[in-house]
Structures are given as structure tokens and as C-alpha cells.
Write an enzyme that holds these catalytic residues in place. Structure first.
Site, PDB file in Angstrom:
ATOM      1  N   LEU A 121       0.852  -1.191   0.000  1.00 52.09           N
ATOM      2  CA  LEU A 121       0.000   0.000   0.000  1.00 52.09           C
ATOM      3  C   LEU A 121       0.889   1.244   0.000  1.00 52.09           C
ATOM      4  CD1 LEU A 121      -3.042   0.906   0.487  1.00 52.09           C
ATOM      5  CD2 LEU A 121      -2.422   1.033   2.892  1.00 52.09           C
ATOM      6  N   GLU A 136       5.030   9.554   1.485  1.00 54.58           N
ATOM      7  CA  GLU A 136       6.123  10.035   0.625  1.00 54.58           C
ATOM      8  C   GLU A 136       7.195  10.694   1.485  1.00 54.58           C
ATOM      9  OE1 GLU A 136       4.215  12.644  -2.172  1.00 54.58           O
ATOM     10  OE2 GLU A 136       2.998  10.998  -2.995  1.00 54.58           O
ATOM     11  N   GLU A 181      -7.699  -0.067   8.360  1.00 52.63           N
ATOM     12  CA  GLU A 181      -6.271  -0.306   8.639  1.00 52.63           C
ATOM     13  C   GLU A 181      -5.973  -0.191  10.134  1.00 52.63           C
ATOM     14  OE1 GLU A 181      -3.528   1.835   6.162  1.00 52.63           O
ATOM     15  OE2 GLU A 181      -1.843   1.574   7.543  1.00 52.63           O
ATOM     16  N   GLN A 216      10.276  -4.723  32.608  1.00 55.88           N
ATOM     17  CA  GLN A 216      10.711  -4.214  33.916  1.00 55.88           C
ATOM     18  C   GLN A 216      10.614  -5.311  34.980  1.00 55.88           C
ATOM     19  OE1 GLN A 216      12.028  -1.289  34.180  1.00 55.88           O
ATOM     20  NE2 GLN A 216      12.276  -1.145  36.391  1.00 55.88           N
TER      21      GLN A 216
END
Ligand code: FAD
Length: 387
Positions: A124, A128, A244, A338
Site C-alpha cells: 500500500l 512520501e 487499517e 521491567q
């Protein structure tokens, strides 16, 4: 936590089947994927064959059509063992969402089946070099030229970029207007002349998952490869992003669950000051906080996924789920590390990998800051419009 009451019997059975498959097939290669920064391509074929890619693909085009809840079950189970394979799977699945929802029958018939089966890999391409959070500022262009579009530009941080067969590319088709009404979506075959891989990035985590910078120079794409209508790309992009944000956070939940299991087990066995460290509130309160975060994460994820499966618009819920899960899973894994003390920081346990793998979830698919921006905008709209 028992999760049976939240899922249907069929979903519970499906999870057991996925879990067993992941245990047999992914667990044995997880270390190798981490060490070599590669996964065998056959994994994709196997995922496809078992229907673990195709939950969101219609049966007509080779999918199972089971929907997003099923996909989150797969993502969660993979996330317990190897989140990077799930990230590749997600990049691939998500590249198909515009096609599935907006593509013509001809285009879908040509591309979707081999993608649902995992024979071809998709990527996908939105981000940019100069444009990340502000996707509407996109600079890549697609200029109509007879029966073709000519694509020029660069796409950065593309999951699966250098190994993909098909690229779903968002580009500006009308630079004279705002991108909201001047962007379009194209399916570009990666072996088209002019498509170039500039580099593969070495990542902090998610080793095994390819992440690439691609360049497009006068790439001629047949006009038939336009997805849906010209200049409707921004609508497709927003629709894809809502899904998504759920797809990518399912693995976060799985990773967090595994982190809790490891930390609880370790704290019961590790003795300091004459007793297991689980007896100290500084430790067991962390276990409580981790369990609460995981519980809340599951409720959010499942509710939003069910809403999407029912066709409800979920931009706010999707952003809330992505924001909460990505931050909660990172905190849970960090707390688990931790609890293990020094040994947690070594590669004897997968917690240091979990922390590295989970860090991207607060950046990719829209950063935490962008999620907060989207949420507050919707909240103000709802509250102020009511008053
Ligand atoms: C491992 C990985 C996989 C990826 N996969 C893909 C992929 O498959 N396809 C794809 O297209 N992209 C992909 N991305 C890109 C990802 O979606 C972007 O990195 C992300 O959207 C952020 O864009 P940016 O990196 O350009 O950061 P920028 O947008 O430059 O942001 C930099 C910082 O500024 C903050 N910021 C920006 N605007 C605002 C604002 N308005 N308010 C407050 N804070 C703000 C951000 O939150 C961030 O902290 C991937 C990235 C990575 C690292």
C-alpha cells in the site's frame, strides 16, 4: 481472562485452529525471522491457502468473506509469536481494500484471487518523503495520456515495497483542486518499467518485514487499473484507513497478552528478599495494570471490528482503538520487561523484541498525535453541534 463470552462459538473454534497452526508453523521460525531479517515467502502461500489472508476478500474473488473480527483473531494469534509476519500480512491485505470496496469486476477478477491466495504480494503506497501525516499534501502525480496514466513520484516506508508484485498507489490526478477531490488510486504491477526500489530501510523492530523507498518515473499504467472513479482516491484512502487502524492493532493485543503471561510466570518463580517477587506490590500492581489494559484493549478492538463488519462508519472509534491499543500494548510490554529486570533486557526472552516491535504502532497508520487530532475533532463536532 475468559474471552468466550465475547465471541461466537464459531469464532472461538476458529481461534483455536489459528493458534494451533501458528504454534506449529510460525513459532519454530520466529527466531530465524528475527535473526535473518527475512521470512520465507512460502509463509504467505500457506497463510493464503488456509484462508488467513482472505477474511476481508469476498468469496467470489478467492476470499473467505468472514470479515474483520476473524482477521483480528488471526492478527492477535500471530502477534503473540511473530508480529513482523503479521505486519507483512497486513500491508498486503490493506493494499487490497480499495480494490475490494471500489474496484470494477474486471480489475478485481484480474488481481484479487492471487492476492487472497498469497501467491502474489501487495503493498500500500501512500506515504512520501515530504508527506506523511498530511496525506492530502501528496506530491506523486498520475497524468492521463490516452489509454494510460503516467505516474511520477516517490513513496517511502512502504511495507512489503521491494518484494511486492502489485502496488496500490495513491496519486494526484487533478493538481488544480484540493487532494480531497483530485486524488486517485491505481494498481501498478511492480515490474512495470520506471518502478524502482531506492532502498530497503533497516528497522528498529519488526525484523523480517520489508520496508522500502520506491520511485516511479514515467510509469505507464493502463487506464483500466484506475480503482473506482478518477479523483475518488481520497474517499478510498479514508475508508481504507478506518479499517487499517483495526487490522494493525490486533497483533498489538496478542503481543501484550504474551508479555503479560511471561511476566506473570517469571514473577511467580523469581525469588528476591526471600520470596517470589510477585508478592511485592511494585510488581503485582503492574500485573494488575497490564491485565486491565489488555481487557480494555480487547473490548475496544472487538467492538470496532464488529461495527466495521456491520458497515457502520467508525472513523472516531477506529482512531480511539488504534490510539489506545498501540499505547497500551507498548506500556504492557515495557512493564513486563521491567518485571524481568536485567534478563528482560537480554534476548533470552522476547520482551526486548516486543518493545521494539510495538513502537511502530504509535507511528504507522497515523501517529498517536494524529489519532488525538481526529478524535478531538469528532468529539467537538458531536458535543458542540448538540448544544
Ligand atoms: C515500519 C513502517 C511501516 C510503514 N508502512 C507503510 C505502508 O505500508 N504504506 C504507507 O503508505 N506508509 C507506511 N508507513 C508510513 C507511516 O504511515 C508514516 O510514517 C506515518 O504516517 C507518519 O508520517 P511521517 O513518518 O512522515 O511523520 P510526519 O508526518 O513527518 O510526523 C512527524 C511527527 O510530527 C507529528 N505531527 C505531524 N503532524 C502533526 C499535527 N498536525 N499535530 C500534531 N503532531 C503532528 C507526528 O505525530 C510525528 O510525531 C510506515 C512507516 C513505518 C516506520
Amino acid at each position: 481472562m475468559s474471552i468466550i463470552e465475547l465471541y461466537t462459538e464459531e469464532e472461538v473454534k476458529f481461534r483455536e485452529e489459528v493458534r494451533e497452526w501458528v504454534h506449529k508453523n510460525i513459532e519454530p521460525i520466529a527466531d530465524q525471522v528475527e535473526k535473518t531479517d527475512r521470512y520465507p515467502r512460502e509463509v504467505f502461500h500457506e497463510l493464503g491457502k488456509r484462508g488467513y489472508i482472505g477474511s476481508l476478500f469476498p468469496p467470489e474473488y478467492g476470499g473467505t468473506g468472514k470479515g474483520l473480527v476473524y482477521d483480528t483473531i488471526i492478527g492477535e494469534e500471530l502477534g503473540k509469536v511473530c508480529a513482523s509476519i503479521d505486519m507483512s500480512r497486513n500491508g498486503h491485505i490493506l493494499s487490497n481494500i480499495p480494490l475490494i470496496r471500489f474496484g470494477s469486476h474486471e480489475l478485481n477478477s484480474k488481481y484479487l484471487r492471487s492476492m487472497a491466495r498469497g501467491e502474489k504480494i501487495g503493498a500500500l503506497c501512500i506515504t512520501e518523503k515530504n508527506v506523511g501525516s498530511d496525506a492530502a499534501g501528496m506530491e506523486t502525480t498520475a497524468k492521463k495520456d490516452g489509454n494510460f496514466y503516467n505516474i511520477n513520484g516517490e513513496k517511502r516506508f512502504i511495507t512489503n515495497g521491494s518484494q511486492a508484485d502489485y502496488l496500490t498507489v495513491f496519486a494526484i490526478t487533478d493538481p488544480s483542486v484540493h487532494a480531497h477531490i483530485g486524488m486517485s488510486t491505481f494498481i501498478v504491477e511492480a515490474d512495470t518499467p520506471g518502478v524502482e526500489v531506492i532502498e530497503d530501510f533497516e528497522l528498529m523492530g519488526m525484523r523480517g518485514c520489508r520496508n522500502s523507498h520506491l520511485k516511479f518515473t514515467n510509469v505507464k499504467v493502463p487506464k483500466e487499473n484506475l480503482v473506482g472513479k478518477e479523483n475518488h482516491g481520497f474517499i478510498q484512502l479514508m475508508d481504507e484507513l478506518d479499517t487499517e487502524r483495526i487490522v494493525v492493532t490486533a497483533a498489538c493485543l496478542g503481543t501484550a497478552e504474551r508479555a503479560l503471561e511471561i511476566a506473570a510466570g517469571y514473577s511467580a518463580e523469581r525469588v528476591q528478599f526471600g520470596k517470589p517477587i510477585k508478592n511485592f506490590e511494585g510488581v503485582n500492581f503492574k500485573i494488575a495494570d497490564m491485565a486491565v489494559k489488555i481487557h480494555a484493549s480487547r473490548l475496544m478492538l472487538l467492538r470496532t471490528a464488529r461495527m466495521i463488519d456491520r458497515g457502520i462508519r467508525v472513523s472516531k472509534e477506529s482512531a480511539m482503538t488504534k490510539l489506545y491499543l498501540s499505547e497500551a500494548a507498548f506500556e504492557v510490554s515495557n512493564m513486563a520487561l521491567q518485571i524481568l529486570g536485567g534478563i528482560g533486557y537480554t534476548k533470552k526472552y522476547p520482551l526486548e523484541r516486543f518493545v521494539r516491535d510495538l513502537r511502530i504502532a504509535m507511528i504507522g497508520a497515523g501517529s498517536s498525535e494524529i489519532m488525538r487530532f481526529l478524535i478531538q475533532r469528532e468529539v467537538y463536532k458531536e458535543l458542540l453541534e448538540k448544544s
